[in-house]
Design a protein around this motif. Structure first.
Motif, short mmCIF file in Angstrom:
data_model
loop_
_atom_site.label_atom_id
_atom_site.label_comp_id
_atom_site.label_asym_id
_atom_site.label_seq_id
_atom_site.Cartn_x
_atom_site.Cartn_y
_atom_site.Cartn_z
N LEU A 1 -50.95 -1.47 -24.86
CA LEU A 1 -50.45 -2.17 -26.05
C LEU A 1 -51.53 -3.04 -26.69
O LEU A 1 -51.59 -3.18 -27.92
CB LEU A 1 -49.25 -3.04 -25.68
N MET A 2 -52.37 -3.66 -25.87
CA MET A 2 -53.38 -4.58 -26.39
C MET A 2 -54.29 -3.93 -27.43
O MET A 2 -54.43 -4.45 -28.54
CB MET A 2 -54.20 -5.16 -25.23
N PRO A 3 -54.92 -2.79 -27.13
CA PRO A 3 -55.78 -2.19 -28.17
C PRO A 3 -54.99 -1.72 -29.38
O PRO A 3 -55.49 -1.78 -30.51
CB PRO A 3 -56.43 -1.01 -27.44
N ALA A 4 -53.76 -1.27 -29.16
CA ALA A 4 -52.93 -0.84 -30.29
C ALA A 4 -52.65 -2.00 -31.23
O ALA A 4 -52.69 -1.86 -32.46
CB ALA A 4 -51.62 -0.24 -29.77
N TYR A 5 -52.40 -3.17 -30.67
CA TYR A 5 -52.10 -4.34 -31.50
C TYR A 5 -53.36 -4.92 -32.15
O TYR A 5 -53.28 -5.51 -33.24
CB TYR A 5 -51.36 -5.39 -30.68
N VAL A 6 -54.51 -4.82 -31.48
CA VAL A 6 -55.76 -5.24 -32.12
C VAL A 6 -56.02 -4.37 -33.35
O VAL A 6 -56.37 -4.86 -34.43
CB VAL A 6 -56.94 -5.15 -31.13
#
Length: 340
Positions: A266-271
Motif C-alpha cells: 500500500l505504501m508505494p501505491a499511496y506515494v
C-alpha cells in the motif's frame, strides 16, 4: 494462547548450537527451536535484494523524520529564494546546475534549493502515504474479521458495501469532492495549516483510506473463513470468550503476515497516488512541497532544465520500487511455499 499453522516446527525450524560445560563433555548436542518470526527473518535476510530494499526504505524513513528537524535548525532552507542565481534572460533558468551550496541545483523561476524541497516533500508524501496505509489496513482488517467470522447477514451487508465502494470512480470522486469536503472540514474546526497543507493532506488521507480498504477486507475475510474453523477458536468459544476477544486476541494474531505484506504494498501505491493527485491539482499546494507538486511544477521545465524534472521523479521511483521489492521479500519470507 493462539496457535498458527506455522507454529508447528518443520524441518529446518531448529538450529544446532555448541553445547557447553558438562553437556559438551558428555557429547550432547544442543538444539534451539525458533519461532515463526525468527524463521521468517532468517529467510528474509538470505534474500540480498530484499535486504537492500529494506535498507533503502529505512533510509527514506530516516529522511522523513530528520528533515523537519534540519529545516527548523536552519540547515535546510526550502523556502529561501536565490534570485541572484537565476538568469532572467532565459526565463529564470539557473546560472549553474549542481554545486556544493545546492547539490541538486535550484528551482527555475524561484531559486529555491531543490534538495531541501525534495527532502521536505519526501517527509510530507511519506507521512500522507503512511497515514493512509495505516487507516486503510485498520478499516479493512476490522471489517474483514467481522465479515469472515460472523457470516450470514453481516457478511452479506459488508460484501455489498465493498462492491458499492469499488464501483465508485475514485479519481473522479477525489476531483469532484475536493473543495466541497475541504470546506466542510474547515467548518467543523480542522486546522488548515500553512497554505492549507494540513487540511488538504488530511483530505487525501481520508479519501485514500475510504476507497482503499475493500481489497484489504476481502483478503482478510478469506483468511478468517479458514481460521475460524481451527480448534483454538472453538476452544475460545467453549470457554465463553466474547466476540471482541475472539476477533482481536485469537484471530488477529494469526493475520499479521498478510497484513504486513499488504501494508508494504500500500505504501508505494499511496506515494504514487499523492504524486498523481498533486499533478491533477488536488492535495497540498505550493509553496509547501511534496514529491507530487514538486514533480508537477518541474513538468514545465522538462526540456529546458531536465535536472529539475528527473530528480523528484527518481526519488518517487526509488521509493516505489524499494517498497514493492520489500513487499515481495516479506511475502516470500512469510510464505516460503508461494512462488515469487
Amino acid at each position: 494462547m493462539s496457535l498458527t499453522a506455522s507454529s508447528v516446527e518443520q524441518p529446518g525450524d531448529s538450529e544446532f548450537h555448541e553445547p557447553e560445560g558438562d553437556d559438551k563433555a558428555a557429547g550432547k548436542v544442543g538444539v534451539e527451536g525458533r519461532s515463526p518470526a525468527k524463521l521468517a527473518w532468517a529467510r528474509f535476510r538470505k534474500d540480498r535484494l530484499s535486504m537492500v530494499s529494506f535498507s533503502v526504505v529505512v533510509l527514506f524513513f530516516a529522511i522523513a523524520v530528520l528533515t523537519p528537524i534540519l529545516v527548523a535548525a536552519g540547515v535546510l532552507k526550502p523556502q529561501d529564494f536565490n534570485q541572484d542565481q537565476l538568469d532572467l534572460i532565459t526565463g529564470g533558468l539557473p546560472n549553474e546546475g549542481m554545486s556544493l551550496a545546492h547539490p541538486f541545483g535550484i528551482e527555475p523561476g524561484t531559486g529555491r534549493d531543490l534538495l531541501s524541497r525534495i527532502l521536505l516533500g519526501t517527509t510530507l508524501s511519506m507521512t500522507i502515504a503512511l497515514s493512509g496505509a495505516i487507516i486503510t489496513v485498520i478499516i479493512g482488517t476490522v471489517l474483514g474479521i467481522i465479515a469472515g467470522f460472523t457470516g450470514g447477514v453481516v457478511d452479506g451487508v459488508i460484501g455489498r458495501i465493498i462492491d458499492l465502494t469499488l464501483s465508485f470512480p475514485s479519481t473522479l470522486m477525489l476531483l469532484a469532492l475536493s473543495q466541497v469536503v475541504v470546506d466542510r472540514m474547515l467548518d467543523i474546526g480542522i486546522p488548515s495549516g500553512p497554505n492549507g497543507a494540513f487540511v488538504n493532506g488530511f483530505y487525501i488521507v481520508i479519501v485514500l483510506a475510504a476507497f482503499g480498504w475493500p481489497p484489504v477486507a476481502r483478503l482478510i475475510r478469506g483468511q478468517v473463513l479458514s481460521i475460524r474453523e481451527r480448534e483454538f477458536v472453538d476452544a475460545a468459544r467453549l470457554m465463553g470468550a466474547s466476540r471482541p476477544r475472539i476477533y482481536f486476541k485469537e484471530i488477529l494474531p494469526n493475520l499479521w503476515a498478510p497484513i504486513l505484506v499488504y501494508f508494504t504494498l500500500l505504501m508505494p501505491a499511496y506515494v504514487s497516488a499523492e504524486a498523481a493527485l498533486s499533478y491533477l491539482g488536488v492535495g497540498i499546494k505550493n509553496p509547501t512541497p511534496t514529491l507530487g507538486n514538486v514533480l508537477s511544477g518541474a513538468l514545465l521545465y522538462a526540456d529546458s532544465y531536465p535536472l529539475f524534472f528527473f530528480t523528484p521523479a527518481i526519488f518517487i521511483a526509488v521509493i516505489v520500487i524499494s517498497f514493492n521489492l520489500l513487499g515481495d521479500g516479506a511475502r516470500d519470507a512469510l510464505d516460503p511455499k508461494a512462488g515469487r
